[in-house]
Design a protein around this motif. Structure first.
Motif, PDB file in Angstrom:
ATOM      1  N   LEU A  48      45.173  33.982  41.768  1.00  0.00           N
ATOM      2  CA  LEU A  48      44.609  35.030  43.004  1.00  0.00           C
ATOM      3  C   LEU A  48      44.584  36.774  42.455  1.00  0.00           C
ATOM      4  O   LEU A  48      43.974  37.376  42.206  1.00  0.00           O
ATOM      5  CB  LEU A  48      43.099  35.205  43.740  1.00  0.00           C
ATOM      6  CG  LEU A  48      42.189  33.660  44.227  1.00  0.00           C
ATOM      7  CD1 LEU A  48      42.810  32.678  43.583  1.00  0.00           C
ATOM      8  CD2 LEU A  48      41.226  34.150  45.226  1.00  0.00           C
ATOM      9  N   SER A  49      45.342  36.848  43.114  1.00  0.00           N
ATOM     10  CA  SER A  49      46.138  37.804  42.670  1.00  0.00           C
ATOM     11  C   SER A  49      46.920  38.422  41.761  1.00  0.00           C
ATOM     12  O   SER A  49      46.473  40.058  40.707  1.00  0.00           O
ATOM     13  CB  SER A  49      47.422  38.451  43.798  1.00  0.00           C
ATOM     14  OG  SER A  49      48.120  37.431  43.094  1.00  0.00           O
ATOM     15  N   GLU A  50      46.177  37.214  40.393  1.00  0.00           N
ATOM     16  CA  GLU A  50      46.762  37.878  38.944  1.00  0.00           C
ATOM     17  C   GLU A  50      45.444  37.990  37.772  1.00  0.00           C
ATOM     18  O   GLU A  50      45.869  38.378  37.120  1.00  0.00           O
ATOM     19  CB  GLU A  50      47.491  36.780  38.565  1.00  0.00           C
ATOM     20  CG  GLU A  50      49.008  36.133  38.977  1.00  0.00           C
ATOM     21  CD  GLU A  50      49.860  38.079  38.789  1.00  0.00           C
ATOM     22  OE1 GLU A  50      49.659  38.357  37.337  1.00  0.00           O
ATOM     23  OE2 GLU A  50      50.435  38.521  39.453  1.00  0.00           O
ATOM     24  N   ILE A  51      44.400  37.421  38.940  1.00  0.00           N
ATOM     25  CA  ILE A  51      43.149  37.535  38.497  1.00  0.00           C
ATOM     26  C   ILE A  51      42.323  38.542  38.376  1.00  0.00           C
ATOM     27  O   ILE A  51      42.499  39.710  38.849  1.00  0.00           O
ATOM     28  CB  ILE A  51      42.020  36.136  38.775  1.00  0.00           C
ATOM     29  CG1 ILE A  51      43.111  35.050  38.496  1.00  0.00           C
ATOM     30  CG2 ILE A  51      40.896  36.161  38.037  1.00  0.00           C
ATOM     31  CD1 ILE A  51      41.966  33.620  39.614  1.00  0.00           C
ATOM     32  N   SER A  52      41.669  39.812  36.907  1.00  0.00           N
ATOM     33  CA  SER A  52      40.468  40.504  36.868  1.00  0.00           C
ATOM     34  C   SER A  52      39.605  40.103  36.401  1.00  0.00           C
ATOM     35  O   SER A  52      39.184  39.005  35.504  1.00  0.00           O
ATOM     36  CB  SER A  52      42.091  41.921  35.761  1.00  0.00           C
ATOM     37  OG  SER A  52      42.623  41.579  36.884  1.00  0.00           O
ATOM     38  N   VAL A  53      39.164  40.991  36.599  1.00  0.00           N
ATOM     39  CA  VAL A  53      37.389  41.175  36.309  1.00  0.00           C
ATOM     40  C   VAL A  53      36.904  42.211  34.929  1.00  0.00           C
ATOM     41  O   VAL A  53      37.902  43.475  35.361  1.00  0.00           O
ATOM     42  CB  VAL A  53      36.122  41.377  36.901  1.00  0.00           C
ATOM     43  CG1 VAL A  53      34.827  40.998  36.785  1.00  0.00           C
ATOM     44  CG2 VAL A  53      36.820  39.992  38.284  1.00  0.00           C
ATOM     45  N   TYR A  99      30.515  46.039  35.872  1.00  0.00           N
ATOM     46  CA  TYR A  99      31.686  45.192  34.795  1.00  0.00           C
ATOM     47  C   TYR A  99      30.177  45.072  33.833  1.00  0.00           C
ATOM     48  O   TYR A  99      29.039  45.055  33.670  1.00  0.00           O
ATOM     49  CB  TYR A  99      31.104  43.917  36.450  1.00  0.00           C
ATOM     50  CG  TYR A  99      29.369  42.764  35.978  1.00  0.00           C
ATOM     51  CD1 TYR A  99      29.092  41.655  34.963  1.00  0.00           C
ATOM     52  CD2 TYR A  99      28.775  43.434  36.647  1.00  0.00           C
ATOM     53  CE1 TYR A  99      28.318  41.102  35.304  1.00  0.00           C
ATOM     54  CE2 TYR A  99      27.427  42.539  36.898  1.00  0.00           C
ATOM     55  CZ  TYR A  99      27.533  41.090  36.011  1.00  0.00           C
ATOM     56  OH  TYR A  99      26.419  40.710  36.044  1.00  0.00           O
ATOM     57  N   ASP A 100      31.596  43.216  33.133  1.00  0.00           N
ATOM     58  CA  ASP A 100      30.852  43.661  31.619  1.00  0.00           C
ATOM     59  C   ASP A 100      30.113  42.526  31.364  1.00  0.00           C
ATOM     60  O   ASP A 100      30.450  41.460  31.678  1.00  0.00           O
ATOM     61  CB  ASP A 100      32.066  43.871  30.788  1.00  0.00           C
ATOM     62  CG  ASP A 100      32.362  43.563  28.917  1.00  0.00           C
ATOM     63  OD1 ASP A 100      30.146  43.171  29.090  1.00  0.00           O
ATOM     64  OD2 ASP A 100      33.007  43.499  28.256  1.00  0.00           O
ATOM     65  N   GLU A 101      28.271  42.494  31.099  1.00  0.00           N
ATOM     66  CA  GLU A 101      28.169  41.561  31.647  1.00  0.00           C
ATOM     67  C   GLU A 101      28.096  40.687  30.222  1.00  0.00           C
ATOM     68  O   GLU A 101      27.438  39.343  30.335  1.00  0.00           O
ATOM     69  CB  GLU A 101      26.103  41.919  31.633  1.00  0.00           C
ATOM     70  CG  GLU A 101      26.254  42.891  32.652  1.00  0.00           C
ATOM     71  CD  GLU A 101      24.964  43.554  32.586  1.00  0.00           C
ATOM     72  OE1 GLU A 101      23.492  42.876  32.324  1.00  0.00           O
ATOM     73  OE2 GLU A 101      24.853  44.585  33.511  1.00  0.00           O
ATOM     74  N   GLU A 102      27.987  41.117  29.029  1.00  0.00           N
ATOM     75  CA  GLU A 102      29.003  40.202  28.680  1.00  0.00           C
ATOM     76  C   GLU A 102      29.715  38.945  28.364  1.00  0.00           C
ATOM     77  O   GLU A 102      29.867  38.093  27.808  1.00  0.00           O
ATOM     78  CB  GLU A 102      28.874  41.038  26.748  1.00  0.00           C
ATOM     79  CG  GLU A 102      27.151  41.805  26.584  1.00  0.00           C
ATOM     80  CD  GLU A 102      27.827  42.530  25.302  1.00  0.00           C
ATOM     81  OE1 GLU A 102      28.548  42.244  24.396  1.00  0.00           O
ATOM     82  OE2 GLU A 102      26.563  43.136  24.522  1.00  0.00           O
TER      83      GLU A 102
END
Length: 152
Positions: A48-53, A99-102
């Motif tokens: 989880l620490s490596e996940i980005s949005v 946040y990028d909605e696409e």
């Protein structure tokens, strides 16, 4: 919130905590039921620490998003991940307005809110800023060691 040892394993429900590394993989404990499983190196595992949005400007680490939810909910549970997609999107827009909605899908939002609620139920949620553990470790490692006194 420290999510450095929390894992999402593809094909397995829920989140897992990394316990022990082995020659052929590792042992993880489920946050849902506490059962330990062995996972081989071929499994698709995400820390989880490596996940980005995705946002319109840059990527934002998941830890920061989870902290934002924690602040909004005052360390309490968030809305259910089973709400309708429009409600989830509106809620996520409050948490991360740019946040990028696409590129961030409804399934991603659902998963993030579900992960937050799992972590919150286990008491792993607080509203502190994410810690830079690598900086803390390097500071402690750089302390000079005392030289041994030689006997003459």
């Amino acid at each position: 919130m420290n999510i450095e040892k929390i894992l999402a394993i593809s094909g397995k429900p829920g989140l897992y905590e990394l316990k022990i590394q082995t020659r052929t993989g590792f042992v993880a404990e489920s946050l849902l039921d506490g059962k330990k499983i062995t996972v081989d190196l071929k499994a698709n595992v995400s820390l989880l620490s490596e996940i980005s949005v995705y946002t319109y400007e840059a990527e934002k680490p998941l830890a920061e998003i989870l902290n934002s939810i924690s602040k909004k909910e005052k360390n309490g549970p968030a809305i259910s991940h089973k709400e309708d997609p429009a409600t989830l999107a509106a809620y996520f827009k409050e948490i991360l307005p740019d946040y990028d909605e696409e590129r961030v899908y409804g399934s991603d939002i659902k998963k993030i809110i579900n992960w937050y609620n799992m972590l919150q139920a286990k008491g792993l949620v607080n509203d502190e800023a994410p810690k830079a553990s690598s900086k803390e470790e390097s500071v402690t490692e750089e302390k000079p060691k005392k030289a041994k006194a030689s006997k003459s």
